[in-house]
Write a protein that holds these residues in place. Sequence first.
Motif, short mmCIF file in Angstrom:
data_model
loop_
_atom_site.label_atom_id
_atom_site.label_comp_id
_atom_site.label_asym_id
_atom_site.label_seq_id
_atom_site.Cartn_x
_atom_site.Cartn_y
_atom_site.Cartn_z
N ARG A 35 33.17 59.51 35.42
CA ARG A 35 33.39 58.35 34.98
C ARG A 35 33.43 57.11 35.87
NH1 ARG A 35 39.41 59.72 32.10
NH2 ARG A 35 38.42 60.71 30.11
N PRO A 36 32.69 56.10 35.23
CA PRO A 36 32.11 55.07 36.35
C PRO A 36 33.42 54.37 36.92
CG PRO A 36 31.58 54.54 33.83
CD PRO A 36 32.01 55.94 33.99
N VAL A 37 34.44 54.00 35.72
CA VAL A 37 35.82 53.55 36.21
C VAL A 37 37.01 54.51 35.78
CG1 VAL A 37 37.09 51.71 35.88
CG2 VAL A 37 35.03 51.28 35.87
N ILE A 38 37.70 54.81 36.90
CA ILE A 38 38.62 55.62 36.86
C ILE A 38 40.11 54.90 36.81
CG2 ILE A 38 40.26 57.65 37.31
CD1 ILE A 38 37.35 58.44 38.63
N ALA A 39 40.55 54.17 35.80
CA ALA A 39 41.83 53.14 36.06
C ALA A 39 43.07 53.76 35.42
CB ALA A 39 41.25 52.00 35.24
N PHE A 40 44.01 53.70 35.97
CA PHE A 40 45.34 54.00 35.45
C PHE A 40 46.63 53.29 36.14
CE2 PHE A 40 43.91 56.37 39.27
CZ PHE A 40 45.14 56.20 40.06
N PRO A 41 47.71 53.05 35.23
CA PRO A 41 47.59 53.35 33.91
C PRO A 41 46.93 52.47 32.95
CG PRO A 41 49.35 52.19 34.42
CD PRO A 41 48.81 52.48 35.81
N LEU A 42 46.47 53.00 31.97
CA LEU A 42 45.36 52.03 31.03
C LEU A 42 46.01 50.85 30.55
CD1 LEU A 42 43.60 55.03 28.97
CD2 LEU A 42 42.57 53.72 31.02
N PHE A 43 47.47 50.96 30.14
CA PHE A 43 47.93 49.83 29.59
C PHE A 43 47.93 48.60 30.68
CE2 PHE A 43 51.89 51.27 31.80
CZ PHE A 43 52.24 50.26 32.05
N MET A 44 48.10 49.00 31.64
CA MET A 44 48.13 47.91 33.00
C MET A 44 46.71 47.24 33.13
SD MET A 44 49.85 48.14 36.75
CE MET A 44 50.07 46.62 37.56
N TYR A 45 45.68 48.28 33.19
CA TYR A 45 44.06 47.83 33.11
C TYR A 45 43.80 47.01 32.06
CZ TYR A 45 39.06 48.32 34.05
OH TYR A 45 37.90 48.15 34.17
N ALA A 46 44.11 47.29 30.79
CA ALA A 46 43.95 46.54 29.59
C ALA A 46 44.46 45.12 29.85
CB ALA A 46 44.35 47.31 28.45
N ALA A 47 45.77 45.16 30.39
CA ALA A 47 46.54 43.69 30.51
C ALA A 47 46.05 43.08 31.47
CB ALA A 47 48.05 44.07 30.86
N MET A 48 45.35 43.47 32.44
CA MET A 48 44.90 42.72 33.64
C MET A 48 43.28 42.35 33.20
SD MET A 48 47.02 42.24 36.02
CE MET A 48 46.34 42.12 37.72
N ARG A 49 42.80 43.23 32.62
CA ARG A 49 41.32 42.57 31.89
C ARG A 49 41.59 41.55 30.94
NH1 ARG A 49 36.95 46.16 32.33
NH2 ARG A 49 35.89 44.56 31.31
N PHE A 50 42.82 41.54 30.10
CA PHE A 50 42.99 40.49 29.30
C PHE A 50 43.24 39.32 29.74
CE2 PHE A 50 46.49 38.57 26.32
CZ PHE A 50 45.37 38.08 25.37
N PHE A 51 44.15 39.22 30.93
CA PHE A 51 44.73 38.18 31.56
C PHE A 51 43.67 37.46 32.24
CE2 PHE A 51 49.08 40.26 32.68
CZ PHE A 51 49.51 39.92 31.45
N ALA A 52 42.57 38.41 32.69
CA ALA A 52 41.28 37.63 33.33
C ALA A 52 40.43 36.93 32.44
CB ALA A 52 40.26 38.56 33.89
N LEU A 53 40.79 36.94 31.10
CA LEU A 53 40.04 36.19 29.94
C LEU A 53 40.81 34.93 29.57
CD1 LEU A 53 38.80 39.17 27.65
CD2 LEU A 53 37.36 38.11 29.32
N LEU A 54 41.97 34.82 29.88
CA LEU A 54 42.82 33.77 29.43
C LEU A 54 42.67 32.48 30.48
CD1 LEU A 54 46.22 35.64 28.83
CD2 LEU A 54 44.62 34.63 26.94
N PRO A 55 43.16 31.22 29.91
CA PRO A 55 43.00 30.27 30.83
C PRO A 55 43.61 30.42 32.11
CG PRO A 55 43.37 29.34 28.69
CD PRO A 55 43.54 30.89 28.65
N PRO A 56 43.00 30.25 33.44
CA PRO A 56 43.68 30.43 34.50
C PRO A 56 45.11 29.80 34.69
CG PRO A 56 41.64 29.72 35.01
CD PRO A 56 41.83 29.67 33.37
#
Length: 265
Positions: free
Chosen positions: A221-242
């Motif tokens: 796998r190119p990215v092994i991220a865990f827990p997935l909910f936290m990775y998804a949250a961090m990716r989402f935060f990166a898209l929001l206004p700083p």
Amino acid sequence: MAEPVRVFITGASSGIGRALAMAYAREGASLVLLGRDAERLEASARACLEAGAENAETHVADVRDREAMARVVQAAFGERPIDILVANAGVATGLMRGQLLETPDAVRAMLKINVDGVFNTVEPVILPMCARKSGRIAIVGSMAGVRSLPYSPSYCAAKAATHMWADSLRGGLAPHGVSVSLIVPGFVKTPMSARTRSWQPGAMSDERAALIIKRGLERRRPVIAFPLFMYAAMRFFALLPPAVVDGVMRRFHVDVPETPERETS
């Protein structure tokens, strides 16, 4: 009969590195284990041998020493090709509540270990793996490399650097038969994370983290991220206004003690 997989792991004397070594040991792997504490490293090696490792070679080494790391990696590869290399060694540092500036010497030491150390570990194995057209490289990043956190600025910067490097290597080495996986752990119960005083959602044992990493490496796998909910949250935060995310982050009370490591000449 196929030879046992040969696995090279830095930071193998405790935490994720030790747990990952144990996971491979149970399958009879040939291990090359690196760390700076000789006593703890030898204890890890003994535990791996008892668990079933074919062998557990140890090297007391500092990942900041580029020449020493090149010698260790080349010697290990010369004895038997390394199938999996895991650049795991790292330290954390940050800010305590009310503190505005990280200690410069601590920051430089952390950068030397977490950035230079990863480069020093991975660079010597790239050409031999490409020549064989076989091999797996794993680089341990962090959720802190996905979106910056106000209480650990330099650590976030270091992990972001390793994330970008892993992404670049993956694209460049894939045509040569070498896979690169970026490991993005959340909170794992290790001596390093125990120093951080904060809410730790999704915290898991190092044994569970090691199994997730091992399974991800087996699947390349190119990215092994865990827990997935936290990775998804961090990716989402990166898209929001700083400003929005910064305001939310400031509401959390987090203390990240600085590393005792200091810059060396």
